[in-house]
Design a protein around this motif. Structure first.
Motif, PDB file in Angstrom:
ATOM      1  N   ILE A  33       0.838  -1.198   0.000  1.00 41.78           N
ATOM      2  CA  ILE A  33       0.000   0.000   0.000  1.00 41.78           C
ATOM      3  C   ILE A  33       0.878   1.254   0.000  1.00 41.78           C
ATOM      4  N   GLU A  34       0.683   2.083  -1.002  1.00 39.78           N
ATOM      5  CA  GLU A  34       1.424   3.343  -1.124  1.00 39.78           C
ATOM      6  C   GLU A  34       0.521   4.472  -0.636  1.00 39.78           C
ATOM      7  N   VAL A  35       0.653   4.802   0.639  1.00 38.57           N
ATOM      8  CA  VAL A  35      -0.287   5.696   1.309  1.00 38.57           C
ATOM      9  C   VAL A  35      -0.360   7.061   0.637  1.00 38.57           C
ATOM     10  N   ASN A  38      -2.313   7.635  -2.630  1.00 41.06           N
ATOM     11  CA  ASN A  38      -3.770   7.645  -2.557  1.00 41.06           C
ATOM     12  C   ASN A  38      -4.344   9.038  -2.362  1.00 41.06           C
ATOM     13  N   GLU A  71      -5.560   3.412   4.337  1.00 37.06           N
ATOM     14  CA  GLU A  71      -4.708   4.366   3.625  1.00 37.06           C
ATOM     15  C   GLU A  71      -4.953   5.797   4.111  1.00 37.06           C
ATOM     16  N   SER A  72      -6.236   6.145   4.266  1.00 33.04           N
ATOM     17  CA  SER A  72      -6.578   7.515   4.657  1.00 33.04           C
ATOM     18  C   SER A  72      -6.209   7.783   6.106  1.00 33.04           C
ATOM     19  N   TYR A  75      -2.523   8.246   6.323  1.00 32.76           N
ATOM     20  CA  TYR A  75      -2.124   9.508   5.699  1.00 32.76           C
ATOM     21  C   TYR A  75      -2.384  10.664   6.656  1.00 32.76           C
ATOM     22  N   LEU A  99      -1.276  -1.529   8.921  1.00 31.87           N
ATOM     23  CA  LEU A  99      -0.648  -0.529   8.062  1.00 31.87           C
ATOM     24  C   LEU A  99      -0.063   0.608   8.898  1.00 31.87           C
ATOM     25  N   ARG A 103       3.851   1.809   9.080  1.00 33.97           N
ATOM     26  CA  ARG A 103       4.286   3.177   8.792  1.00 33.97           C
ATOM     27  C   ARG A 103       4.660   3.958  10.063  1.00 33.97           C
ATOM     28  N   LYS A 231      -8.419   0.427  -7.973  1.00 36.91           N
ATOM     29  CA  LYS A 231      -7.145   0.307  -7.266  1.00 36.91           C
ATOM     30  C   LYS A 231      -5.975   0.322  -8.260  1.00 36.91           C
ATOM     31  N   SER A 235      -2.219   2.189  -8.160  1.00 34.48           N
ATOM     32  CA  SER A 235      -0.950   1.449  -8.116  1.00 34.48           C
ATOM     33  C   SER A 235      -0.086   1.727  -9.344  1.00 34.48           C
TER      34      SER A 235
END
Length: 273
Positions: A33-35, A38, A71-72, A75, A99, A103, A231, A235
């Motif tokens: 997951i690439e925060v 997003n 993700e949110s 972030y 997650l 992080r 998604k 990505s």
């Protein structure tokens, strides 16, 4: 109409939604997951719009409602907010917590129905909901978002609209990656939000830019029942960026015609209590 929807989005429907998202959570590779992408990537115009309206997030108390994989939530925590991740799916809440651990930020996790929030009135500076309202009774969820916001707080959401013919075809095809009870929103959701909040700002996204979906299907032969297109656009944002920005310029011109906004794929709205 509203009373019928309230009944529809309880009982067996919520059980199916919970089971669907629990299954999905078991498939997620948290490490992939690439925060930041997003929220800041070219193919996330909804979140870029929302961020432009929120300002500095440091010190804000934020409820990420329907948090999904987190993700949110992560972030917002990276930006210095105190974030609570809430979802009907316990699997998704656990994914969000993993997650956050990866992080190295702290968030709180709660398993909760968005239509019956277990928080006191006036608890949050911001309530954020991504791709949530079309899984629940939107009016019931918006009322709860309004209730738990502090005066002057902001509710922000983005969700799919139901009017675009291309997306209607996609939904009929991609049944394996979608929950059976979800209902894309009517453009009238703007008026619904306006009846609850003192101020609403919104925009709609993905008109000509939906060519990217068609390219996945017609040219690249990506099976929509094996890969979630919404998604994949994130990505593969670096690859898609030049094409996306060219098409976004055309969308910007088209959206000057107000009647065309309803045919966008997604709507994003920021409302002030």
């Amino acid at each position: 109409m509203h009373a019928r929807n309230e009944i529809d989005f309880r009982g067996k429907t919520l059980e199916r939604e919970e089971a669907h998202h629990d299954r999905w959570s078991s498939e997620i590779d948290v490490g992939s997951i690439e925060v930041e992408k997003n929220f800041e990537g070219s193919t996330c115009p909804e979140n870029r719009f929302i961020l432009s309206k929120l300002g500095d997030l440091k010190g804000k108390r934020i409820l990420d409602l329907g948090c999904g994989a987190g993700e949110s939530s992560v972030y917002f925590a990276l930006k210095g907010a105190e974030c609570i991740a809430a979802d009907l799916s316990s699997g998704m809440v656990q994914t969000a917590l993993r997650l956050a651990e990866l992080r190295r930020v702290k968030i709180q996790g709660h398993v909760m129905n968005a239509m019956e929030l277990d928080f006191p009135d006036c608890s949050f500076d911001i309530v954020y909901a991504a791709n949530l309202l079309h899984h629940v009774d939107p009016l019931a969820a918006l009322r709860e978002m309004h209730r738990v916001l502090k005066p002057g707080g902001k509710a922000c959401f983005w969700d799919p609209l139901k009017h675009n013919p291309i997306i209607k075809v996609y939904r009929r095809i991609a049944k394996a990656v979608r929950s059976e009870d979800e209902r894309p929103l009517d453009y009238g959701i703007v008026g619904v939000a306006g009846s609850l909040f003192t101020r609403c700002e919104y925009d709609a996204f993905w008109l000509c830019t939906l060519w990217i979906f068609l390219r996945f299907y017609l040219i690249e032969r990506v099976d929509p029942n094996k890969e979630r297109y919404w998604k994949k656009i994130i990505s593969e944002e670096e690859r898609l960026r030049p094409l996306y920005y060219r098409l976004e310029k055309i969308d910007g011109c088209l959206k000057r015609i107000p009647s065309l906004k309803r045919f966008a794929w997604n709507i994003a709205l920021v409302a002030t209590k």
